[in-house]
Design an enzyme around this catalytic site. Structure first.
Site, short mmCIF file in Angstrom:
data_model
loop_
_atom_site.label_atom_id
_atom_site.label_comp_id
_atom_site.label_asym_id
_atom_site.label_seq_id
_atom_site.Cartn_x
_atom_site.Cartn_y
_atom_site.Cartn_z
N LYS B 76 -26.50 27.81 6.80
CA LYS B 76 -26.01 29.17 6.58
C LYS B 76 -24.82 29.09 5.64
CE LYS B 76 -24.41 33.28 9.13
NZ LYS B 76 -24.09 33.85 10.47
N SER B 151 -26.26 38.32 11.78
CA SER B 151 -25.90 38.04 10.41
C SER B 151 -26.64 36.86 9.80
CB SER B 151 -24.40 37.78 10.30
OG SER B 151 -24.06 36.59 10.97
N SER B 175 -25.59 36.96 16.27
CA SER B 175 -26.04 36.65 14.90
C SER B 175 -27.00 35.48 14.77
CB SER B 175 -24.84 36.37 14.01
OG SER B 175 -24.23 37.57 13.64
#
Lengths: 93, 486
Positions: B76, B151, B175
């Site tokens: 990420k 997210s 998330s």
């Protein structure tokens, strides 16, 4: 929440809100504050605020040098530097 | 072969049936060909990945390589990667190339994994739909008109479309679990403090926790065993040995007690999601577990407490972005001073949702409001945690829905931040309590994936992965895949 209040918060947060976005900002903030207002209904008498889920304490370490000097590497990605210093616009005349 | 699990790839690498260089090239090509339709990557690391793959091949040739040696993964874009652009989904960091690796990235590098690239995400991890990314929304591989969740939407979509066998992610309010649920994959957020936050760009430090995403629990166990560590550089890291989560996957579920919270099946839950999740829990009962209805009476305080604590911590953390040391710096006009440098850099480079949260936080922390908001939220947080402490006296794991609805259309909740926040009603309490949580695919609602959430007691990641793996041995929801990815 009114215009003066939202402008003051923006100032504290070092943000500028364009004039034509003030109303939207007020509406957004008011909605969120309405949501968090539900907290006031909770009976929290004698409840200790929770800072860390496992109530861990701050670890301490010996006062020894543990990192190399990487100033040059960090300054290589800075917007503006000179002689090892970060440059900003003139603060004092 | 694009959909092989990490354990299968690892076996093939060890037997030298495939080289890490071939495998890496294979996934880089998939990304190049397929990702334009999903937008799940912000950066791909072709050259560096091949160099890492060659190094891994050399290690594998010698024998005695770590379990994940030569496996390509994605990080990420919140994890700092030395020499590789790390944007956190923001214009603020659109030019930021960190001079160091996050501890998690370092742990994976030491294990010989290959970094394919950096995945898209909501700006500074603030969002539940990946629509706040400066680099555009991620599209859900199951329905490209729908969000991938957030997210960690980029990591979830990339795993779902088999552009990478696994990915790192972070979870501050859901998330990892919510995008895993919306994209039909397996994701786990471990106990707070289990994965180092060092080099993971901070949003809300008392809630942020790194974790992993993969196509099944067995792969997630392999990844988490590598990612988790004690790290002296993170002051909230927990000094406790890391288990090998792969070792307990096959433990029987006989005698396990599953708590099913009444509050997680009430208002706001899509009725079809409820039925799907209940059927999954019934499946787990067939494997020998017992269920018990439990109450988590302070659940309704979770979203309001979160939207005080997370913005408050975000306003403090994001004060570091000032245009001076790294990141975006505004062009100043003649005569403008340092105050203008701060205000213009921040106003030009932060997106709307980030600004909104910074302002909510600044308000909640400002003079006269601290007790009413922040202190009250921290007390509510204790009450939420106590609910779980009581529940875990009677049950081993808690199960319920991950998200109240399947993936929604891109743009559907654009103008209503509160509606978006309510997509996290079932995941937020876990972060507030610091407990581990995971999501596994358990069926489909409106032809889109639906996730079963598993919540464990502190450090019960092994137990959670075990239950998830047993469920996946008995069912095949995790092996379904979106159309057009072959």
């Amino acid at each position: 929440m009114d215009r003066a209040e939202i402008e003051n918060i923006a100032k504290l947060a070092k943000l500028h809100i364009e004039d034509d976005q003030i109303d939207e900002a007020i509406a957004g903030m008011s909605n969120i504050l309405e949501l968090v207002e539900q907290l006031s209904s909770a009976d929290t008498k004698n409840v200790i605020p929770m800072a860390h889920p496992l109530d861990a304490l701050q670890r301490l370490r010996a006062d020894e040098i543990s990192e190399n000097n990487v100033r040059d590497e960090f300054q290589a990605i800075a917007p503006e530097t000179e002689n090892g210093l970060f440059l900003v616009p003139k603060v004092i005349d | 072969m694009y959909n092989n699990s990490i354990s299968i790839w690892a076996e093939k690498l060890r037997k030298r049936e495939v080289s890490s260089a071939e495998l890496t090239q294979f996934f880089l090509k998939r990304i190049e060909k397929l990702d334009p339709q999903y937008n799940s990557f912000i950066t791909t690391c072709n050259e560096q990945a091949l160099a890492q793959a060659n190094a891994a091949d050399a290690l594998l040739a010698k024998g005695d390589a770590p379990a994940l040696c030569g496996i390509p993964i994605a990080h990420k874009d919140i994890f700092c990667t030395r020499g590789v652009l790390t944007t956190c989904g923001s214009k603020m960091l659109a030019n930021f190339v960190p001079p160091y690796n996050a501890t998690s990235v370092e742990n994976f590098a030491r294990a010989g994994t290959v970094t394919l690239g950096k995945t898209n995400m909501d700006e500074f991890a603030m969002g539940s739909s990946n629509e706040t990314s400066f680099f555009g929304p991620v599209k859900n591989p199951w329905d490209k008109e729908c969000v991938a969740g957030g997210s960690s939407g980029g990591s979830a979509a990339a795993v779902a479309a088999c552009l990478t066998p696994g990915a790192t992610a972070t979870d501050t309010g859901g998330s990892i679990r919510q995008p895993a649920s919306l994209c039909g994959i397996t994701g786990i957020k471990p106990t707070y403090g289990r994965v180092s936050r060092w080099g993971m760009i901070a949003f809300a430090s008392s809630l942020d926790q790194g974790g992993v995403m993969a196509r099944n629990a067995q792969d997630a166990a392999l990844l988490l065993s590598t990612m988790a560590s004690f790290d002296a550089k993170d002051s909230t890291s927990i000094e406790r040995p890391v288990e090998d989560y792969s070792h307990t996957l096959n433990t029987s579920l006989e005698g396990l007690t599953i708590g099913v919270p009444d509050e997680y099946f009430g208002e706001g839950l899509n009725p079809e999601t409820a039925t799907t999740v209940q059927a999954a829990i019934a499946e787990i009962e067939k494997l020998g577990a017992k269920t018990k209805a439990i109450q988590l009476p302070h659940t309704k305080l979770a979203v309001p407490a979160y939207y005080v604590i997370a913005p408050a911590e975000c306003s403090a953390n994001l004060s570091r972005f000032d245009g001076v040391r790294y990141g975006y710096r505004a062009e100043l006009k003649e005569g403008e001073g340092v105050e203008a440098l701060y205000v213009r850099s921040r106003s030009e480079a932060f997106g709307d949702e980030v600004k909104r949260r910074i302002m909510v936080g600044a308000y909640a922390l400002s003079a006269g409001y601290y007790d009413a908001y922040y202190a009250q939220a921290q007390k509510a947080r204790r009450l939420i945690q106590q609910d779980f402490v009581e529940a875990f006296k009677e049950v081993d794991l808690i199960m319920g829905p991950t998200a109240p609805n399947p993936a929604f259309k891109i743009g559907a909740k654009g103008n209503d931040p509160v509606a978006m926040y309510l997509e996290d009603i079932f995941t937020i309490a876990t972060n507030l309590a610091g407990l581990p949580g995971m999501s596994i695919p358990c069926g489909f609602v409106d032809n889109k994936p639906c996730g079963l959430q598993i919540i464990g007691n502190y450090f019960a990641e092994g137990r959670m992965l075990n239950a998830a793996h047993q469920f996946q041995c008995a069912t095949d929801f995790h092996s379904f895949e979106p159309a057009d990815i072959a």
